[in-house]
Scaffold this active site. Structure first.
Site, short mmCIF file in Angstrom:
data_model
loop_
_atom_site.label_atom_id
_atom_site.label_comp_id
_atom_site.label_asym_id
_atom_site.label_seq_id
_atom_site.Cartn_x
_atom_site.Cartn_y
_atom_site.Cartn_z
CE1 TYR A 1 50.15 43.84 33.08
CE2 TYR A 1 50.13 41.29 32.88
CZ TYR A 1 49.76 42.60 33.30
OH TYR A 1 48.88 42.46 34.61
CE LYS B 1 42.69 39.15 35.92
NZ LYS B 1 42.27 40.56 36.70
NE ARG C 1 46.25 39.03 44.15
CZ ARG C 1 45.43 37.95 44.62
NH1 ARG C 1 45.71 37.23 45.39
NH2 ARG C 1 44.38 37.67 43.82
CE LYS D 1 40.16 39.03 39.17
NZ LYS D 1 40.28 40.39 39.40
CB SER E 1 51.15 39.23 36.50
OG SER E 1 50.20 38.72 37.51
C1 PBG Z 1 41.83 43.00 40.76
C2 PBG Z 1 42.78 42.50 39.51
C3 PBG Z 1 43.74 41.37 39.33
C4 PBG Z 1 44.32 41.41 38.17
C5 PBG Z 1 43.75 42.41 37.50
N1 PBG Z 1 42.77 43.18 38.29
C6 PBG Z 1 43.81 40.19 40.44
C7 PBG Z 1 43.34 40.09 41.84
O1 PBG Z 1 44.38 40.57 42.40
O2 PBG Z 1 42.54 39.28 42.00
C8 PBG Z 1 45.38 40.65 37.89
C9 PBG Z 1 45.98 40.78 36.50
C10 PBG Z 1 47.28 40.02 36.32
O3 PBG Z 1 47.79 39.18 37.02
O4 PBG Z 1 47.90 40.41 35.40
N2 PBG Z 1 41.60 44.47 40.44
#
Ligand code: PBG
Length: 323
Positions: A310, A245, A203, A193, A271
């Protein structure tokens, strides 16, 4: 003369020799459940995605069941937060309650997953607890993940998604689950990640309070070989499924991961990536449906057996009647 075009001459021929096929069962829908809501509401900046209240959650799970997707990944958005993210481990916390409702609705017919991470629950927005110097305390955080995973397993979760990027988190959570009798609760490890800008809209979705970044625990986007180390560690520690990711700018990592492990590998179309495609389509740059299918097919071709997106429900609907 060689004629590769022969295999592209008709739609029927192209369909016959296609190497990669998307199927609803490989798609996982991330679902945001917000405490204190009485109806679903749109998430600013995350096109087409909503926060749900507990009352509307069964409807989403039923849609997922009807469309035959593989699972849902639940994220809890609490009303109040504190330094240690205590809401994450509360038996009556928003995520715990959401898991119980989703598990009951699914009746075991789709996989219920939940995010195990503190960032939605801490007032500073980091994925772990902080030490006296304001750094994320790795080992102290592991104890919180252990408790959170156990509480969610008690509530009926099938899979815990470890997204916090703490060292040793898979081994710690596996041990806690086994010791509490949850030997069949699986671990999906976000092994690779990256500290990406592409999490921006997420966020908003979880109303993150983070200032600064997560570069002391998430990986540097410049590093490919390091991901192999992270993946190998997570598999050794007992990860059942490995996740990469973000997805689109990490296809090399995805391919490496699929080649270097023998556990299922997934990708999370995050996202910001979702919004990139939506924005391009809205501008008329390309056809939306074709762009979404090409994007997800690319992930599958690169090695993603599972895909968090999504668009999971919408794509599952299209796949019922494939072109
Ligand atoms: C952290 C988490 C994040 C995402 C999923 N779980 C990101 C982060 O703030 O580091 C991101 C998923 C997305 O952007 O769709 N619990």
């Amino acid at each position: 003369m060689q004629h590769p075009r022969r295999l592209r001459h008709t739609h029927a021929m192209r369909r016959l020799v296609r190497e990669t096929r998307l199927h609803p069962a490989q798609l996982i829908l991330p679902v945001f459940v917000r405490e204190g809501l009485t109806a679903p509401r749109d998430i600013p900046g995350l096109t087409g995605v909503k926060q749900y209240d507990l009352g509307s959650l069964p409807g989403v799970v039923n849609d997922a069941l009807a469309l035959g997707i593989g699972g849902v990944m639940l994220f809890g958005v609490p009303e109040t937060r504190d330094a240690t993210g205590s809401g994450s481990c509360a038996v009556d916390g928003i995520l715990t309650r959401a898991v119980a409702i989703a598990a009951q609705t699914s009746g075991g017919n789709l996989v219920v997953m939940a995010d195990v991470c503190l960032d939605e629950f801490t007032d500073h927005g980091h994925c772990g607890v902080l030490d006296a110097h304001g750094n994320v305390d790795n080992d102290e955080t592991l104890a919180h993940y252990q408790k959170m995973a156990t509480v969610l397993a008690d509530a009926g979760v099938d899979v815990v998604g470890l997204s916090g990027m703490m060292d040793g988190q898979v081994a710690a959570v596996r041990r806690a689950l086994d010791e509490s009798g949850h030997i069949n609760t699986a671990i999906l490890a976000y092994a690779a990640k990256y500290a990406s800008v592409m999490y921006g809209p997420f966020r908003n979705a979880v109303e993150s309070t983070l200032t600064g970044d997560r570069r002391t625990y998430q990986q540097d986007p410049a590093n490919r070989r390091e991901a192999r180390r992270e993946v190998a560690l997570d598999v050794t520690e007992g990860a059942d499924i490995i996740l990469v990711k973000p997805a689109l700018t990490y296809l090399d990592v995805l391919t490496d991961t699929a080649a270097s492990t023998d556990v299922p590998v997934g990708a999370y179309l995050v996202s910001g990536e979702h919004v990139m495609v939506e924005a391009g389509a809205a501008q008329g740059a390309f056809d939306r449906e074709a762009a979404i299918l090409e994007t997800l097919t690319g992930l599958a071709r690169a090695g993603a057996q599972l895909i968090l997106t999504y668009w999971a429900l919408e794509v599952a609907l299209w796949l019922k009647d494939p072109s």
